[in-house]
Design a protein around this motif. Structure first.
Motif, PDB file in Angstrom:
ATOM      1  N   VAL A 127       8.142  -3.645  10.500  1.00 47.88           N
ATOM      2  CA  VAL A 127       8.350  -2.480   9.642  1.00 47.88           C
ATOM      3  C   VAL A 127       6.988  -2.011   9.144  1.00 47.88           C
ATOM      4  O   VAL A 127       6.074  -2.814   8.949  1.00 47.88           O
ATOM      5  N   GLY A 128       6.846  -0.713   8.950  1.00 48.75           N
ATOM      6  CA  GLY A 128       5.600  -0.205   8.380  1.00 48.75           C
ATOM      7  C   GLY A 128       4.833   0.714   9.302  1.00 48.75           C
ATOM      8  O   GLY A 128       5.327   1.127  10.365  1.00 48.75           O
ATOM      9  N   GLY A 129       3.610   1.043   8.884  1.00 48.90           N
ATOM     10  CA  GLY A 129       2.766   1.981   9.598  1.00 48.90           C
ATOM     11  C   GLY A 129       2.183   1.424  10.882  1.00 48.90           C
ATOM     12  O   GLY A 129       2.554   0.341  11.339  1.00 48.90           O
ATOM     13  N   SER A 130       1.251   2.162  11.404  1.00 49.27           N
ATOM     14  CA  SER A 130       0.670   1.815  12.722  1.00 49.27           C
ATOM     15  C   SER A 130      -0.546   0.905  12.607  1.00 49.27           C
ATOM     16  O   SER A 130      -1.171   0.575  13.615  1.00 49.27           O
ATOM     17  N   GLY A 131      -0.857   0.482  11.388  1.00 45.59           N
ATOM     18  CA  GLY A 131      -2.025  -0.369  11.195  1.00 45.59           C
ATOM     19  C   GLY A 131      -1.717  -1.832  11.454  1.00 45.59           C
ATOM     20  O   GLY A 131      -0.923  -2.188  12.333  1.00 45.59           O
ATOM     21  N   ARG A 132      -2.312  -2.685  10.676  1.00 44.21           N
ATOM     22  CA  ARG A 132      -2.166  -4.127  10.870  1.00 44.21           C
ATOM     23  C   ARG A 132      -0.741  -4.583  10.600  1.00 44.21           C
ATOM     24  O   ARG A 132      -0.026  -3.986   9.789  1.00 44.21           O
ATOM     25  N   THR A 133      -0.362  -5.652  11.261  1.00 43.19           N
ATOM     26  CA  THR A 133       0.956  -6.252  11.054  1.00 43.19           C
ATOM     27  C   THR A 133       0.767  -7.638  10.463  1.00 43.19           C
ATOM     28  O   THR A 133       0.129  -8.501  11.080  1.00 43.19           O
ATOM     29  N   LEU A 134       1.300  -7.827   9.291  1.00 39.91           N
ATOM     30  CA  LEU A 134       1.227  -9.129   8.626  1.00 39.91           C
ATOM     31  C   LEU A 134       2.530  -9.879   8.883  1.00 39.91           C
ATOM     32  O   LEU A 134       3.617  -9.368   8.602  1.00 39.91           O
ATOM     33  N   THR A 135       2.398 -11.076   9.414  1.00 43.14           N
ATOM     34  CA  THR A 135       3.586 -11.903   9.651  1.00 43.14           C
ATOM     35  C   THR A 135       3.799 -12.843   8.466  1.00 43.14           C
ATOM     36  O   THR A 135       2.841 -13.257   7.803  1.00 43.14           O
ATOM     37  N   TYR A 136       5.065 -13.175   8.218  1.00 45.60           N
ATOM     38  CA  TYR A 136       5.375 -14.065   7.081  1.00 45.60           C
ATOM     39  C   TYR A 136       6.624 -14.877   7.399  1.00 45.60           C
ATOM     40  O   TYR A 136       7.452 -14.495   8.240  1.00 45.60           O
ATOM     41  N   VAL A 137       6.736 -16.008   6.729  1.00 47.45           N
ATOM     42  CA  VAL A 137       7.950 -16.826   6.796  1.00 47.45           C
ATOM     43  C   VAL A 137       8.571 -16.862   5.406  1.00 47.45           C
ATOM     44  O   VAL A 137       7.885 -16.652   4.400  1.00 47.45           O
ATOM     45  N   ALA A 160      10.732  -3.688   3.701  1.00 52.08           N
ATOM     46  CA  ALA A 160      10.971  -2.556   4.597  1.00 52.08           C
ATOM     47  C   ALA A 160      11.250  -1.260   3.848  1.00 52.08           C
ATOM     48  O   ALA A 160      11.291  -0.183   4.469  1.00 52.08           O
ATOM     49  N   ASP A 161      11.405  -1.321   2.540  1.00 53.59           N
ATOM     50  CA  ASP A 161      11.754  -0.119   1.778  1.00 53.59           C
ATOM     51  C   ASP A 161      10.643   0.925   1.861  1.00 53.59           C
ATOM     52  O   ASP A 161       9.451   0.596   1.827  1.00 53.59           O
ATOM     53  N   GLU A 162      11.018   2.187   1.953  1.00 49.73           N
ATOM     54  CA  GLU A 162      10.038   3.272   2.084  1.00 49.73           C
ATOM     55  C   GLU A 162       9.148   3.425   0.858  1.00 49.73           C
ATOM     56  O   GLU A 162       8.098   4.062   0.929  1.00 49.73           O
ATOM     57  N   ARG A 163       9.556   2.831  -0.269  1.00 48.92           N
ATOM     58  CA  ARG A 163       8.729   2.876  -1.484  1.00 48.92           C
ATOM     59  C   ARG A 163       7.824   1.648  -1.605  1.00 48.92           C
ATOM     60  O   ARG A 163       7.114   1.500  -2.597  1.00 48.92           O
ATOM     61  N   GLY A 164       7.884   0.752  -0.606  1.00 48.18           N
ATOM     62  CA  GLY A 164       7.106  -0.474  -0.647  1.00 48.18           C
ATOM     63  C   GLY A 164       5.680  -0.290  -0.166  1.00 48.18           C
ATOM     64  O   GLY A 164       5.185   0.833  -0.001  1.00 48.18           O
ATOM     65  N   TRP A 165       5.024  -1.423   0.130  1.00 52.18           N
ATOM     66  CA  TRP A 165       3.610  -1.384   0.509  1.00 52.18           C
ATOM     67  C   TRP A 165       3.377  -0.709   1.856  1.00 52.18           C
ATOM     68  O   TRP A 165       2.260  -0.258   2.146  1.00 52.18           O
ATOM     69  N   THR A 166       4.395  -0.586   2.677  1.00 53.68           N
ATOM     70  CA  THR A 166       4.215   0.096   3.967  1.00 53.68           C
ATOM     71  C   THR A 166       4.003   1.599   3.795  1.00 53.68           C
ATOM     72  O   THR A 166       3.613   2.289   4.746  1.00 53.68           O
ATOM     73  N   ALA A 167       4.266   2.124   2.592  1.00 49.38           N
ATOM     74  CA  ALA A 167       4.107   3.562   2.354  1.00 49.38           C
ATOM     75  C   ALA A 167       2.651   4.005   2.448  1.00 49.38           C
ATOM     76  O   ALA A 167       2.378   5.205   2.515  1.00 49.38           O
ATOM     77  N   ASP A 168       1.706   3.053   2.480  1.00 45.63           N
ATOM     78  CA  ASP A 168       0.294   3.446   2.609  1.00 45.63           C
ATOM     79  C   ASP A 168      -0.034   3.887   4.027  1.00 45.63           C
ATOM     80  O   ASP A 168      -1.137   4.409   4.297  1.00 45.63           O
ATOM     81  N   GLY A 169       0.912   3.664   4.966  1.00 47.67           N
ATOM     82  CA  GLY A 169       0.694   4.086   6.344  1.00 47.67           C
ATOM     83  C   GLY A 169      -0.177   3.156   7.159  1.00 47.67           C
ATOM     84  O   GLY A 169      -0.392   3.374   8.356  1.00 47.67           O
ATOM     85  N   ARG A 170      -0.681   2.111   6.544  1.00 45.12           N
ATOM     86  CA  ARG A 170      -1.595   1.200   7.239  1.00 45.12           C
ATOM     87  C   ARG A 170      -1.044  -0.219   7.374  1.00 45.12           C
ATOM     88  O   ARG A 170      -1.516  -0.983   8.206  1.00 45.12           O
ATOM     89  N   THR A 171      -0.057  -0.566   6.527  1.00 42.59           N
ATOM     90  CA  THR A 171       0.401  -1.953   6.468  1.00 42.59           C
ATOM     91  C   THR A 171       1.790  -2.087   7.076  1.00 42.59           C
ATOM     92  O   THR A 171       2.690  -1.292   6.787  1.00 42.59           O
ATOM     93  N   GLY A 172       1.954  -3.123   7.894  1.00 38.60           N
ATOM     94  CA  GLY A 172       3.255  -3.439   8.467  1.00 38.60           C
ATOM     95  C   GLY A 172       3.571  -4.911   8.249  1.00 38.60           C
ATOM     96  O   GLY A 172       2.665  -5.742   8.038  1.00 38.60           O
ATOM     97  N   PHE A 173       4.852  -5.234   8.284  1.00 40.91           N
ATOM     98  CA  PHE A 173       5.289  -6.618   8.084  1.00 40.91           C
ATOM     99  C   PHE A 173       6.280  -7.006   9.173  1.00 40.91           C
ATOM    100  O   PHE A 173       7.043  -6.181   9.682  1.00 40.91           O
ATOM    101  N   ARG A 174       6.276  -8.282   9.489  1.00 39.96           N
ATOM    102  CA  ARG A 174       7.281  -8.826  10.406  1.00 39.96           C
ATOM    103  C   ARG A 174       7.552 -10.274  10.054  1.00 39.96           C
ATOM    104  O   ARG A 174       6.625 -11.080   9.958  1.00 39.96           O
ATOM    105  N   ARG A 175       8.827 -10.584   9.847  1.00 43.69           N
ATOM    106  CA  ARG A 175       9.184 -11.965   9.513  1.00 43.69           C
ATOM    107  C   ARG A 175       9.276 -12.799  10.778  1.00 43.69           C
ATOM    108  O   ARG A 175       9.836 -12.357  11.794  1.00 43.69           O
ATOM    109  N   VAL A 176       8.725 -14.016  10.707  1.00 45.05           N
ATOM    110  CA  VAL A 176       8.798 -14.971  11.800  1.00 45.05           C
ATOM    111  C   VAL A 176       9.367 -16.274  11.252  1.00 45.05           C
ATOM    112  O   VAL A 176       9.517 -16.442  10.036  1.00 45.05           O
ATOM    113  N   SER A 177       9.671 -17.208  12.136  1.00 49.31           N
ATOM    114  CA  SER A 177      10.227 -18.483  11.672  1.00 49.31           C
ATOM    115  C   SER A 177       9.439 -19.690  12.166  1.00 49.31           C
ATOM    116  O   SER A 177       9.803 -20.830  11.861  1.00 49.31           O
ATOM    117  N   GLY A 178       8.392 -19.452  12.894  1.00 54.20           N
ATOM    118  CA  GLY A 178       7.604 -20.575  13.391  1.00 54.20           C
ATOM    119  C   GLY A 178       6.218 -20.130  13.813  1.00 54.20           C
ATOM    120  O   GLY A 178       5.877 -18.947  13.744  1.00 54.20           O
TER     121      GLY A 178
END
Length: 297
Positions: A127-137, A160-178
């Motif tokens: 989720v988020g913009g086209s910039g970096r993707t931060l993974t998290y567990v 993933a909310d449109e009012r969250g940190w991804t609204a800067d257009g540069r930050t993305g997130f993706r949940r992982v499990s390992g």
């Protein structure tokens, strides 16, 4: 000399006639008296039967659901007494309260745990913009009675909310499990949060959350009870926790209230007071404008 004398037969006949009339009158009164007594007994018995029926009817109702007599129109509808309506309404209110968020008593929340965690399985879409993707567990401390998948789903929704940190257009997130991840969101008891945050010199006092290293530490007490400003909206306060601590991980410092009546910045320590601001749990508004305030050292 003529002497007037009573005629015995005449006197006796008159007495006989008077006695007969008296007996007839008494005889007339007797049947009337018996009829009255019988009618009274019948009325008393009928009253006793009615009372008996009423006392035997549940809820104090007498044949409430019985239809009216033939030819009298629509069958009469059952009518509950006011006392029964009150009981039904109270039961309904209690049922609704029981399903409204499952209120939690502070004394039932464990204050410490084993310090070990279970990781939510699976992963989410980016989720988020086209910039970096931060993974998290997402991890939940063992033994606290909360399922890791439930927490993971809530954290994903917040990030993933449109009012969250991804609204800067540069930050993305993706949940992982390992494997490796950029940061960890960890829900834990107050004692475990204190231990982990304390290793970095932070004093969370059994009450607050923190971000240290790659760990976003979420205090179980805050997750379940929120604070006085969000006591009626725990879900929103959870968004504030995640956005505030992930904000620290992204490099944002604390901010103050920008002015009375304005929304509080997400990086404001709202647990310490709103200082005239309105509650707010998002770093951006719906128009994509950052909600900020003066920096606080």
């Amino acid at each position: 000399m003529n002497v007037h004398r009573s005629n015995p037969s005449t006197s006796s006949g008159a007495s006989h006639r008077r006695g007969s009339r008296a007996r007839r009158r008494r005889g007339c009164r007797a049947p009337l008296l018996w009829a009255g007594l019988v009618a009274g007994v019948v009325l008393l018995l009928a009253g006793g039967l009615v009372l008996g029926e009423r006392s035997a009817s549940p809820g104090g109702r007498a044949d409430a659901a019985a239809p009216s007599a033939p030819g009298s129109g629509t069958p009469s509808a059952p009518v509950a007494p006011d006392s029964e309506k009150g009981a039904q309404e109270e039961a309904q209110e209690e049922a609704e309260e029981g399903t409204e968020g499952d209120s939690v008593e502070a004394g039932s929340i464990p204050s410490s745990g084993p310090g070990t965690f279970v990781t939510a399985r699976g992963g989410g879409d980016r989720v988020g913009g086209s910039g970096r993707t931060l993974t998290y567990v997402v991890q939940v401390e063992d033994g606290i009675g909360i399922a890791a998948p439930e927490v993971a789903a809530e954290v994903e929704r917040i990030l993933a909310d449109e009012r969250g940190w991804t609204a800067d257009g540069r930050t993305g997130f993706r949940r992982v499990s390992g494997g490796t991840s950029d940061f960890r969101v960890r829900l834990a008891t107050a004692g475990t949060v204190d231990d982990i945050c304390g290793q970095y010199g932070l004093d969370t006092g059994g009450e607050v959350n923190c971000n240290v290293g790659q760990d976003v530490m979420v205090n179980l007490k805050r997750w379940l009870l929120a604070t006085q400003y969000y006591a009626d909206d725990v879900t929103s306060y959870r968004a504030l926790i995640i956005n505030h601590e992930v904000g620290h991980f992204l490099g944002h410092g604390h901010e103050g209230c920008p002015g009375a009546g304005r929304p509080a910045p997400v990086m404001m320590q709202q647990i310490k007071g709103l200082h005239g601001c309105r509650t707010n749990v998002w770093p951006y508004d719906r128009e994509g404008r950052a909600v900020t305030g003066p920096a606080v050292g």
